[in-house]
Design a protein around this motif. Structure first.
Motif, PDB file in Angstrom:
ATOM      1  N   GLY A   1     -21.503 -16.413  13.170  1.00 44.59           N
ATOM      2  CA  GLY A   1     -20.898 -16.505  14.097  1.00 44.59           C
ATOM      3  C   GLY A   1     -20.331 -18.061  14.638  1.00 44.59           C
ATOM      4  N   PRO A   2     -19.796 -18.567  15.732  1.00 43.85           N
ATOM      5  CA  PRO A   2     -19.840 -17.951  17.288  1.00 43.85           C
ATOM      6  C   PRO A   2     -18.829 -16.371  16.947  1.00 43.85           C
ATOM      7  CG  PRO A   2     -18.541 -19.524  17.265  1.00 43.85           C
ATOM      8  CD  PRO A   2     -19.700 -20.245  15.996  1.00 43.85           C
ATOM      9  N   VAL A   3     -17.613 -16.560  16.511  1.00 45.78           N
ATOM     10  CA  VAL A   3     -16.643 -15.858  15.637  1.00 45.78           C
ATOM     11  C   VAL A   3     -17.074 -15.392  14.561  1.00 45.78           C
ATOM     12  CG1 VAL A   3     -14.102 -15.175  15.197  1.00 45.78           C
ATOM     13  CG2 VAL A   3     -15.142 -17.137  17.091  1.00 45.78           C
ATOM     14  N   PRO A   4     -17.679 -13.530  14.639  1.00 47.27           N
ATOM     15  CA  PRO A   4     -18.085 -13.382  13.054  1.00 47.27           C
ATOM     16  C   PRO A   4     -17.014 -13.460  12.160  1.00 47.27           C
ATOM     17  CG  PRO A   4     -17.763 -11.702  14.298  1.00 47.27           C
ATOM     18  CD  PRO A   4     -17.406 -12.843  15.296  1.00 47.27           C
ATOM     19  N   MET A   5     -17.111 -13.257  10.429  1.00 49.57           N
ATOM     20  CA  MET A   5     -16.186 -13.059   9.398  1.00 49.57           C
ATOM     21  C   MET A   5     -15.941 -11.287   9.454  1.00 49.57           C
ATOM     22  SD  MET A   5     -16.737 -13.669   5.705  1.00 49.57           S
ATOM     23  CE  MET A   5     -16.057 -15.057   5.971  1.00 49.57           C
ATOM     24  N   ARG A   6     -14.907 -11.125   9.442  1.00 45.72           N
ATOM     25  CA  ARG A   6     -14.188  -9.847   9.569  1.00 45.72           C
ATOM     26  C   ARG A   6     -12.783  -9.622   8.698  1.00 45.72           C
ATOM     27  NH1 ARG A   6     -11.134 -14.626  11.248  1.00 45.72           N
ATOM     28  NH2 ARG A   6      -9.249 -13.283  12.674  1.00 45.72           N
TER      29      ARG A   6
ATOM     30  N   GLY B   1     -12.830 -24.593  13.566  1.00 43.38           N
ATOM     31  CA  GLY B   1     -11.851 -26.119  13.727  1.00 43.38           C
ATOM     32  C   GLY B   1     -10.683 -24.902  14.584  1.00 43.38           C
ATOM     33  N   TRP B   2      -9.217 -24.093  14.128  1.00 48.01           N
ATOM     34  CA  TRP B   2      -8.793 -23.099  14.895  1.00 48.01           C
ATOM     35  C   TRP B   2      -9.062 -22.006  14.673  1.00 48.01           C
ATOM     36  CZ3 TRP B   2      -5.988 -24.602  18.323  1.00 48.01           C
ATOM     37  CH2 TRP B   2      -5.512 -26.626  18.629  1.00 48.01           C
ATOM     38  N   HIS B   3      -8.812 -21.002  15.307  1.00 51.99           N
ATOM     39  CA  HIS B   3      -8.711 -20.063  14.837  1.00 51.99           C
ATOM     40  C   HIS B   3      -6.898 -18.934  14.671  1.00 51.99           C
ATOM     41  CE1 HIS B   3     -10.517 -15.220  15.183  1.00 51.99           C
ATOM     42  NE2 HIS B   3      -9.015 -14.893  15.599  1.00 51.99           N
ATOM     43  N   TRP B   4      -7.310 -18.041  13.269  1.00 51.69           N
ATOM     44  CA  TRP B   4      -6.036 -18.078  12.639  1.00 51.69           C
ATOM     45  C   TRP B   4      -5.989 -16.687  13.019  1.00 51.69           C
ATOM     46  CZ3 TRP B   4      -4.272 -14.651   9.005  1.00 51.69           C
ATOM     47  CH2 TRP B   4      -3.167 -13.895   8.818  1.00 51.69           C
ATOM     48  N   GLN B   5      -4.937 -16.074  14.036  1.00 50.45           N
ATOM     49  CA  GLN B   5      -4.704 -14.782  14.097  1.00 50.45           C
ATOM     50  C   GLN B   5      -2.781 -15.194  13.224  1.00 50.45           C
ATOM     51  OE1 GLN B   5      -5.500 -14.105  18.635  1.00 50.45           O
ATOM     52  NE2 GLN B   5      -4.274 -12.993  18.053  1.00 50.45           N
ATOM     53  N   PRO B   6      -2.422 -14.101  12.565  1.00 48.56           N
ATOM     54  CA  PRO B   6      -1.288 -14.052  12.676  1.00 48.56           C
ATOM     55  C   PRO B   6      -0.564 -13.591  14.386  1.00 48.56           C
ATOM     56  CG  PRO B   6      -2.606 -11.917  11.259  1.00 48.56           C
ATOM     57  CD  PRO B   6      -3.647 -12.427  12.377  1.00 48.56           C
ATOM     58  N   TYR B   7       0.474 -14.546  13.785  1.00 49.32           N
ATOM     59  CA  TYR B   7       0.850 -16.132  12.879  1.00 49.32           C
ATOM     60  C   TYR B   7       1.008 -16.995  13.852  1.00 49.32           C
ATOM     61  CZ  TYR B   7       2.036 -12.213   9.670  1.00 49.32           C
ATOM     62  OH  TYR B   7       2.304 -11.244   8.837  1.00 49.32           O
TER      63      TYR B   7
ATOM     64  N   SER C   1      -5.348 -20.741  17.731  1.00 45.15           N
ATOM     65  CA  SER C   1      -6.315 -20.479  19.251  1.00 45.15           C
ATOM     66  C   SER C   1      -7.564 -20.933  19.117  1.00 45.15           C
ATOM     67  CB  SER C   1      -5.756 -19.144  20.046  1.00 45.15           C
ATOM     68  OG  SER C   1      -6.505 -18.755  19.031  1.00 45.15           O
ATOM     69  N   ARG C   2      -7.841 -22.017  19.624  1.00 45.58           N
ATOM     70  CA  ARG C   2      -9.631 -22.068  19.965  1.00 45.58           C
ATOM     71  C   ARG C   2     -10.337 -21.097  20.410  1.00 45.58           C
ATOM     72  NH1 ARG C   2      -9.127 -27.249  17.445  1.00 45.58           N
ATOM     73  NH2 ARG C   2      -8.316 -28.792  18.722  1.00 45.58           N
ATOM     74  N   THR C   3      -9.897 -19.509  20.501  1.00 41.79           N
ATOM     75  CA  THR C   3     -10.505 -18.760  21.007  1.00 41.79           C
ATOM     76  C   THR C   3     -10.196 -17.364  20.221  1.00 41.79           C
ATOM     77  OG1 THR C   3      -9.322 -18.196  23.417  1.00 41.79           O
ATOM     78  CG2 THR C   3     -11.206 -19.936  22.792  1.00 41.79           C
ATOM     79  N   ALA C   4     -11.081 -16.566  19.884  1.00 34.37           N
ATOM     80  CA  ALA C   4     -11.169 -15.446  19.011  1.00 34.37           C
ATOM     81  C   ALA C   4     -10.031 -14.638  19.861  1.00 34.37           C
ATOM     82  CB  ALA C   4     -12.020 -14.896  18.151  1.00 34.37           C
TER      83      ALA C   4
ATOM     84  N   VAL D   1     -11.150 -11.316  18.320  1.00 40.17           N
ATOM     85  CA  VAL D   1     -12.028 -10.663  18.073  1.00 40.17           C
ATOM     86  C   VAL D   1     -13.203 -10.252  18.564  1.00 40.17           C
ATOM     87  CG1 VAL D   1     -13.738 -11.073  16.213  1.00 40.17           C
ATOM     88  CG2 VAL D   1     -11.593 -12.134  15.417  1.00 40.17           C
ATOM     89  N   ASN D   2     -13.975 -11.748  19.506  1.00 36.66           N
ATOM     90  CA  ASN D   2     -14.966 -11.128  20.501  1.00 36.66           C
ATOM     91  C   ASN D   2     -14.305 -12.270  21.844  1.00 36.66           C
ATOM     92  OD1 ASN D   2     -15.773 -13.501  19.420  1.00 36.66           O
ATOM     93  ND2 ASN D   2     -17.911 -13.275  18.533  1.00 36.66           N
ATOM     94  N   GLY D   3     -13.848 -12.752  21.486  1.00 34.35           N
ATOM     95  CA  GLY D   3     -13.361 -13.850  22.792  1.00 34.35           C
ATOM     96  C   GLY D   3     -13.600 -15.390  22.410  1.00 34.35           C
ATOM     97  N   ALA D   4     -14.688 -15.683  21.345  1.00 36.28           N
ATOM     98  CA  ALA D   4     -15.728 -16.337  21.830  1.00 36.28           C
ATOM     99  C   ALA D   4     -15.151 -18.213  21.302  1.00 36.28           C
ATOM    100  CB  ALA D   4     -16.925 -16.119  20.502  1.00 36.28           C
ATOM    101  N   PRO D   5     -15.281 -18.596  21.524  1.00 36.83           N
ATOM    102  CA  PRO D   5     -14.931 -20.290  20.647  1.00 36.83           C
ATOM    103  C   PRO D   5     -14.887 -20.290  19.024  1.00 36.83           C
ATOM    104  CG  PRO D   5     -16.542 -21.221  22.382  1.00 36.83           C
ATOM    105  CD  PRO D   5     -16.248 -19.159  22.539  1.00 36.83           C
ATOM    106  N   VAL D   6     -13.947 -20.652  18.454  1.00 31.81           N
ATOM    107  CA  VAL D   6     -14.249 -20.777  17.041  1.00 31.81           C
ATOM    108  C   VAL D   6     -15.007 -22.581  16.861  1.00 31.81           C
ATOM    109  CG1 VAL D   6     -12.555 -22.294  16.798  1.00 31.81           C
ATOM    110  CG2 VAL D   6     -13.335 -20.902  14.888  1.00 31.81           C
ATOM    111  N   ALA D   7     -15.727 -21.999  15.304  1.00 34.12           N
ATOM    112  CA  ALA D   7     -16.871 -23.340  15.095  1.00 34.12           C
ATOM    113  C   ALA D   7     -16.152 -24.271  15.098  1.00 34.12           C
ATOM    114  CB  ALA D   7     -17.348 -23.158  14.073  1.00 34.12           C
ATOM    115  N   PRO D   8     -16.595 -25.809  15.708  1.00 36.32           N
ATOM    116  CA  PRO D   8     -15.866 -26.798  15.896  1.00 36.32           C
ATOM    117  C   PRO D   8     -15.901 -27.165  14.121  1.00 36.32           C
ATOM    118  CG  PRO D   8     -18.310 -27.188  15.529  1.00 36.32           C
ATOM    119  CD  PRO D   8     -17.897 -25.513  16.103  1.00 36.32           C
TER     120      PRO D   8
END
Length: 219
Positions: free
Chosen positions: A41-46, A64-70, A73-76, A79-86
């Motif tokens: 976390g803060p955004v866990p591996m999935r 740094g940034w959260h990737w989701q297709p495609y 964003s800075r938050t996931a 997943v859980n809405g948390a900000p991604v690790a810096p």
């Protein structure tokens, strides 16, 4: 385990360079330790869910940034809405060093400022279908670092998912950089060699792949 025969640096295609055993044992262990921390976390591996409902066989966590297709964003939100690790400065420096090693051009390396890392964990029958890395606004090179089990990496062309392509085995510590004419080449992982890694790297099983990229996004 490490190959018995020498594995020289090679150009797989224009702009795509493979540097075997670039990461030494200490750096491999340090990278595994960092990935373990990010995975919690803060955004866990999935396993990422694709827009059409499929689920990727690899597990992923981002820095740094959260990737989701495609998109990034800075938050996931998926997943859980948390900000991604810096994104840490040492990872940026590692990316610059990798580009310098691949292209042997200090100026290109100095201009390389990655701001996102996608960490994929492969285990068992996990693979990655042929795809392009094109969610970034930057055409700067992609840096790929491998730790753990050997995989069969397929580097294709920029037009289709089919031939021509070239297969290469990526072992623990290997560096692959693809940019320039190969930046948007289709690529994927067709197979894993379970049990081929060295437990001394700190990874009991599977393969970690860390890819560094420049998103070209503001902020």
């Amino acid at each position: 385990m490490a190959s018995l025969l020498p594995r020289p640096r090679s150009v797989l295609a224009p702009g795509a360079v493979h540097v075997p055993e670039w990461l030494g044992p200490e750096r491999r262990r340090a990278l595994v330790a960092a990935c373990r921390a990010w995975a919690t976390g803060p955004v866990p591996m999935r396993h990422t869910r694709l827009p059409r409902g499929g689920v990727m066989s690899v597990q992923t966590v981002c820095v740094g940034w959260h990737w989701q297709p495609y998109r990034y964003s800075r938050t996931a939100q998926d997943v859980n809405g948390a900000p991604v690790a810096p994104f840490p400065s040492w990872l940026r420096d590692l990316g610059r060093e990798a580009v310098a090693a691949a292209y042997e051009d200090p100026e290109v390396a100095r201009a390389y400022t990655p701001d996102v890392a996608l960490i994929n964990f492969y285990e068992g029958a996990a693979t990655m279908g042929m795809h392009q890395d094109k969610d970034e606004r930057s055409s700067a090179p992609v840096v790929s670092l491998s730790v753990g089990d050997t995989c069969v990496f397929r580097l294709g062309n920029t037009e289709t998912r089919t031939r021509p392509y070239r297969d290469v085995e990526l072992e623990s510590g290997d560096l692959l950089v693809f940019g320039g004419p190969s930046r948007f080449a289709y690529h994927g992982v067709t197979a894993l060699r379970p049990g081929s890694g060295d437990p001394a790297d700190g990874l009991a099983r599977g393969r970690l792949n860390v890819t560094l990229r420049m998103t070209g996004l503001p902020g």
